[in-house]
Design an enzyme around this catalytic site. Structure first.
Site, short mmCIF file in Angstrom:
data_model
loop_
_atom_site.label_atom_id
_atom_site.label_comp_id
_atom_site.label_asym_id
_atom_site.label_seq_id
_atom_site.Cartn_x
_atom_site.Cartn_y
_atom_site.Cartn_z
NE ARG A 66 -3.13 0.19 3.11
CZ ARG A 66 -2.58 0.48 4.29
NH1 ARG A 66 -2.06 1.68 4.50
NH2 ARG A 66 -2.54 -0.40 5.25
CE1 TYR A 119 -15.31 10.57 -16.49
CE2 TYR A 119 -15.04 10.59 -14.11
CZ TYR A 119 -15.29 9.90 -15.29
OH TYR A 119 -15.52 8.56 -15.24
CE LYS A 216 -11.62 7.14 -18.77
NZ LYS A 216 -11.85 8.42 -18.13
C1 LIG Z 1 -12.31 8.86 -16.89
C2 LIG Z 1 -11.94 10.20 -16.41
C3 LIG Z 1 -11.72 10.44 -15.04
C4 LIG Z 1 -11.93 9.37 -13.98
O1 LIG Z 1 -11.01 8.32 -14.15
P1 LIG Z 1 -11.31 6.82 -13.64
O2 LIG Z 1 -10.04 6.11 -14.00
O3 LIG Z 1 -12.51 6.32 -14.35
O4 LIG Z 1 -11.52 6.91 -12.16
C5 LIG Z 1 -11.34 11.71 -14.65
N1 LIG Z 1 -11.19 12.70 -15.55
C6 LIG Z 1 -11.39 12.51 -16.87
C7 LIG Z 1 -11.21 13.65 -17.81
C8 LIG Z 1 -11.78 11.26 -17.34
O5 LIG Z 1 -11.99 11.08 -18.65
#
Ligand SMILES: *Cc1c(COP(=O)(O)O)cnc(C)c1O
Length: 403
Positions: A66, A119, A216
């Site tokens: 952790r 977001y 992403k």
């Molecule tokens: C997807 C996304 C998040 C959140 O990320 P997670 O990995 O789903 O927790 C935050 N900001 C943006 C711009 C995103 O596209």
């Protein structure tokens, strides 16, 4: 506690060289080209004295996953290098990055100023989460820096924004906003998920922290949930050994760290392809009779095209467009794509399309949607890596039905 930081060997090299090589020396791992996945929760000490030194921070080394794992460290060195930051912390999700960072520094009575377009879960964290603890959140239009001048005060701890901001691709001037924030003693957090460090490096423009959803483009294959924070070493240590260790526990799994390391090897060539295809698609759909307006920073018709050219190395893989015939046309378009996938998220090899009014923002009343810049016929495309002609054919035939 301290984590082993090996000296960066490749920092003066090009982007892809660093994405591939930084943080891992095969000769320290039997020549293995890929860093090992250290699937363990705990670490054995040679002696009590060694354990004691590690806990006191007098000797660098791992104690419990952790608070650090060697596979995670490799990823963190790459991310710090690519964003041009002193240090990085990889965590369990993009939301884990945003919440761990903010929880580590805010005190009751503080204020956070954020752009009005965020977001959805970041917006929810601000409005329904952290604001319960006497933290005041003010949403303004950060594309207008004078609005920031009006509301910023000595209580402002952070200014938070995304650029381009989802879903209508408004751009925020990172250096102008950072200068105003710093004059007032506030620090700036930029969510750089849409661009990745290949297209935009906010720290070089004055921002203090970058946060990412590694889910992403950075991992790039739609197979994990993960996140990261990049910033000054001392602050990253605080987020690591207090924010994540004691408050959120949003620890990245070593296997997800490995998959992100693997994804980073092709980040540059993937982003080049995403950008090239998105530019061509944006140009074509701009002239389609079913389409009222296209929001893409690479188009000359984008109101902030000039800023995009200054602030971004290329224009990214995300396009939003508004259909002439509103909500119903959005549904028709969505239901008629055959190659593109109807799905939220972004940055994958597969092209993903989503219709905010019927999907991510379906629970908002239409007036509320409009306030956030989401019209009924708005569709968002995360342009994937498929053969462009196939993608173009698919999008055109679905648009033809939405006239
Ligand atoms: C997807 C996304 C998040 C959140 O990320 P997670 O990995 O789903 O927790 C935050 N900001 C943006 C711009 C995103 O596209």
């Amino acid at each position: 506690m301290q984590i082993i930081m090996t000296k960066l060997k490749y920092s003066s090299s090009g982007f892809s060289t660093r994405a591939i090589h930084t943080g891992h020396d095969p000769q320290q791992h039997h020549g293995a080209l890929n860093p090992p996945v250290y699937l363990n929760s705990t670490y054995a000490f040679e002696s009590t004295a060694q354990g004691q030194k590690r806990f006191l921070g007098e000797e660098p080394g791992y104690v419990y996953s952790r608070v650090g794992n060697p596979t995670e460290t490799v990823l963190e060195q790459k991310l710090a290098d690519l964003e041009g930051g002193e240090a990085a912390l990889a965590v369990a999700s993009g939301m884990g990055a945003i919440t761990s960072l903010i929880w580590s520094f805010v005190e009751p009575g503080d204020e956070i100023i954020a752009d009005k377009t965020l977001y959805g879960c970041t917006f929810a964290f601000f409005t329904e989460g952290i604001s319960k603890f006497n933290i005041k959140i003010t949403f303004i239009d950060l594309t207008q820096p004078e609005e920031l001048e009006k509301v910023i005060s000595s209580k402002t701890r952070f200014v938070f924004f995304e650029t381009p901001a989802n879903p209508n691709m408004r751009l925020i001037d990172i250096s102008v906003i950072s200068a105003i924030a710093h004059d007032n003693g506030a620090r700036v957090i930029v969510d750089n998920t849409y661009c990745t460090p290949y297209l935009q490096r906010p720290l070089e423009m004055g921002a203090d922290f970058v946060v990412h959803s590694l889910t992403k483009y950075l991992s790039g294959h739609g197979d994990i949930i993960a996140g990261a924070i990049i910033g000054p070493l001392e602050d990253i240590q605080k987020i690591h050994f207090y924010g994540v260790k004691d408050m959120t526990g949003a620890v990245i799994s070593p296997f997800d760290a490995f998959l992100t390391i693997r994804g980073l090897k092709t980040l540059e060539i993937r982003m080049d392809r995403h950008c090239q295809s998105a530019m061509k698609i944006a140009e074509v759909i701009e002239n389609h009779p079913a389409v009222k307006q296209v929001f893409y920073p690479g188009l000359a018709s984008h109101p902030q095209h000039q800023l995009a050219k200054e602030q971004m190395n290329d224009f990214g893989g995300m396009i939003a467009f508004e259909l002439v015939k509103g909500f119903d046309a959005g549904v028709i378009f969505m239901d008629n794509v055959q190659l593109a996938m109807r799905a939220v998220s972004l940055g994958d090899a597969e092209t993903l399309v989503q219709h905010p009014a019927s999907m991510t923002h379906v629970t908002y009343p239409p007036e509320e949607r409009l306030k956030h810049g989401i019209s009924e016929g708005l569709v968002r495309i995360s342009v994937g890596l498929e053969t462009l002609s196939d993608l173009m054919t698919d999008i055109k035939q679905a648009l033809d039905k939405a006239i």
